[in-house]
Design a protein around this motif. Sequence first.
Motif, mmCIF file in Angstrom:
data_model
loop_
_atom_site.group_PDB
_atom_site.id
_atom_site.type_symbol
_atom_site.label_atom_id
_atom_site.label_comp_id
_atom_site.label_asym_id
_atom_site.label_seq_id
_atom_site.Cartn_x
_atom_site.Cartn_y
_atom_site.Cartn_z
ATOM 1 N N GLY A 47 0.809 -1.211 0.000
ATOM 2 C CA GLY A 47 0.000 0.000 0.000
ATOM 3 C C GLY A 47 0.844 1.263 0.000
ATOM 4 O O GLY A 47 0.468 2.276 0.587
ATOM 5 N N LEU A 48 2.006 1.214 -0.667
ATOM 6 C CA LEU A 48 2.938 2.347 -0.676
ATOM 7 C C LEU A 48 2.628 3.326 -1.796
ATOM 8 O O LEU A 48 2.233 2.918 -2.893
ATOM 9 N N PRO A 49 2.849 4.611 -1.545
ATOM 10 C CA PRO A 49 2.674 5.596 -2.621
ATOM 11 C C PRO A 49 3.781 5.463 -3.657
ATOM 12 O O PRO A 49 4.883 4.982 -3.350
ATOM 13 N N ALA A 50 3.516 5.889 -4.875
ATOM 14 C CA ALA A 50 4.466 5.751 -5.979
ATOM 15 C C ALA A 50 5.772 6.495 -5.717
ATOM 16 O O ALA A 50 6.824 6.084 -6.191
ATOM 17 N N ASP A 51 5.732 7.576 -4.948
ATOM 18 C CA ASP A 51 6.938 8.379 -4.717
ATOM 19 C C ASP A 51 7.695 8.008 -3.443
ATOM 20 O O ASP A 51 8.608 8.702 -3.031
ATOM 21 N N MET A 52 7.356 6.889 -2.833
ATOM 22 C CA MET A 52 7.966 6.464 -1.568
ATOM 23 C C MET A 52 9.490 6.404 -1.643
ATOM 24 O O MET A 52 10.183 6.747 -0.696
ATOM 25 N N LEU A 53 10.030 5.976 -2.766
ATOM 26 C CA LEU A 53 11.469 5.750 -2.882
ATOM 27 C C LEU A 53 12.214 6.922 -3.519
ATOM 28 O O LEU A 53 13.325 6.762 -3.989
ATOM 29 N N GLU A 54 11.603 8.097 -3.499
ATOM 30 C CA GLU A 54 12.230 9.263 -4.124
ATOM 31 C C GLU A 54 12.935 10.169 -3.125
ATOM 32 O O GLU A 54 13.362 11.268 -3.483
ATOM 33 N N THR A 55 13.064 9.709 -1.871
ATOM 34 C CA THR A 55 13.808 10.464 -0.869
ATOM 35 C C THR A 55 14.661 9.500 -0.056
ATOM 36 O O THR A 55 14.349 8.307 0.040
ATOM 37 N N ARG A 56 15.683 10.025 0.540
ATOM 38 C CA ARG A 56 16.555 9.199 1.381
ATOM 39 C C ARG A 56 15.754 8.622 2.549
ATOM 40 O O ARG A 56 15.859 7.433 2.841
ATOM 41 N N ASP A 57 14.937 9.443 3.208
ATOM 42 C CA ASP A 57 14.140 8.945 4.335
ATOM 43 C C ASP A 57 13.139 7.881 3.903
ATOM 44 O O ASP A 57 12.897 6.916 4.622
ATOM 45 N N GLY A 58 12.555 8.042 2.709
ATOM 46 C CA GLY A 58 11.625 7.041 2.191
ATOM 47 C C GLY A 58 12.303 5.712 1.933
ATOM 48 O O GLY A 58 11.759 4.644 2.230
ATOM 49 N N ILE A 59 13.513 5.762 1.384
ATOM 50 C CA ILE A 59 14.266 4.532 1.122
ATOM 51 C C ILE A 59 14.636 3.848 2.431
ATOM 52 O O ILE A 59 14.478 2.635 2.571
ATOM 53 N N VAL A 60 15.094 4.629 3.403
ATOM 54 C CA VAL A 60 15.449 4.052 4.706
ATOM 55 C C VAL A 60 14.223 3.387 5.319
ATOM 56 O O VAL A 60 14.296 2.249 5.801
ATOM 57 N N ALA A 61 13.076 4.056 5.294
ATOM 58 C CA ALA A 61 11.844 3.488 5.858
ATOM 59 C C ALA A 61 11.449 2.202 5.133
ATOM 60 O O ALA A 61 11.022 1.229 5.767
ATOM 61 N N PHE A 62 11.594 2.171 3.809
ATOM 62 C CA PHE A 62 11.248 0.976 3.054
ATOM 63 C C PHE A 62 12.134 -0.198 3.473
ATOM 64 O O PHE A 62 11.639 -1.285 3.775
ATOM 65 N N VAL A 63 13.448 0.020 3.500
ATOM 66 C CA VAL A 63 14.381 -1.064 3.806
ATOM 67 C C VAL A 63 14.234 -1.528 5.257
ATOM 68 O O VAL A 63 14.220 -2.731 5.528
ATOM 69 N N VAL A 64 14.095 -0.604 6.179
ATOM 70 C CA VAL A 64 14.076 -0.942 7.605
ATOM 71 C C VAL A 64 12.712 -1.449 8.066
ATOM 72 O O VAL A 64 12.630 -2.414 8.828
ATOM 73 N N ASP A 65 11.640 -0.812 7.601
ATOM 74 C CA ASP A 65 10.309 -1.111 8.135
ATOM 75 C C ASP A 65 9.383 -1.845 7.165
ATOM 76 O O ASP A 65 8.861 -2.902 7.481
#
Length: 151
Positions: A47-65
């Motif tokens: 259920g992630l938004p399309a732009d989730m991986l367009e920021t450093r914080d978004g990438i960290v959240a994806f990988v970690v959580d």
Amino acid sequence: MTQSAKEAATAVWQAFASRNPDVIRNVLSEDVIWKAPQDNATQVALGLPADMLETRDGIVAFVVDHFRRLFPEGAQFDFTKVIAEGDTVVFEQRMRATAVNGRSYDNCYCWIFEMDGTCVRRIREYMDTYGGYRMLFGGQSPRSLVDQPFR
């Protein structure tokens, strides 16, 4: 001796595997962008938004959580080939895991990392999107597979 792009890109994967937000943040440039096929099965299932991986914080959240929400038992990553030229590193990889819904996931990926010294500044991800949908959803309609989709 300076670190090669291949060594630096391999260190990015090691940082991701650590699941430590500070370690991961340190291998991502401030303006990093991770481009994956839009509406891929992982994005939909989480259920992630399309732009989730367009920021450093978004990438960290994806990988970690978020990744762990879909694959709670973790995943096995096997690299079959690594090619580097200049600041670009290409990885061929196979990922195997069990999804939160109990379905087996086994997909091949191609990753292109553009490095900026020891940090990655661009990640392009390619995979079998059709196969990903079949593995995660079977014949059912694509939907969030986790209790609490990203908000």
